[in-house]
Design a protein around this motif. Structure first.
Motif: not given
Length: 74
Positions: A21-27, A29-33, A60-67
């Motif tokens: 949750t902390a990782f997702i919220m911080a991400s 805030l930086k505009g990273i889905p 676990w957190p998962e972040l979206w990166f276009p590439d």
């Protein structure tokens, strides 16, 4: 502190759900889905099969990166 996320950020002790949750919220805030995935660790392999127990539950957190697409973080 009364809410679990704030307590986790101050104490740095908690479960995988607080970390994710902390990782997702911080991400975000930086505009990273970002999203949380919930599942199980592989369990224990013995005599040709795996035993997966409730204690193997994990988040676990998962972040979206276009590439890269959705990328898992631990």
């Amino acid at each position: 502190m009364s809410d679990p996320l704030s307590n986790f950020l101050v104490s740095r002790t908690g479960y995988c759900t607080q970390f994710a949750t902390a990782f997702i919220m911080a991400s975000r805030l930086k505009g990273i889905p970002a999203r949380m995935a919930i599942g199980f660790l592989p369990g224990t392999f013995s005599t040709g099969s795996y035993t997966v127990r409730a204690s193997d539950a994990h988040a676990w957190p998962e972040l979206w990166f276009p590439d890269l697409g959705w990328t898992r973080f631990e």
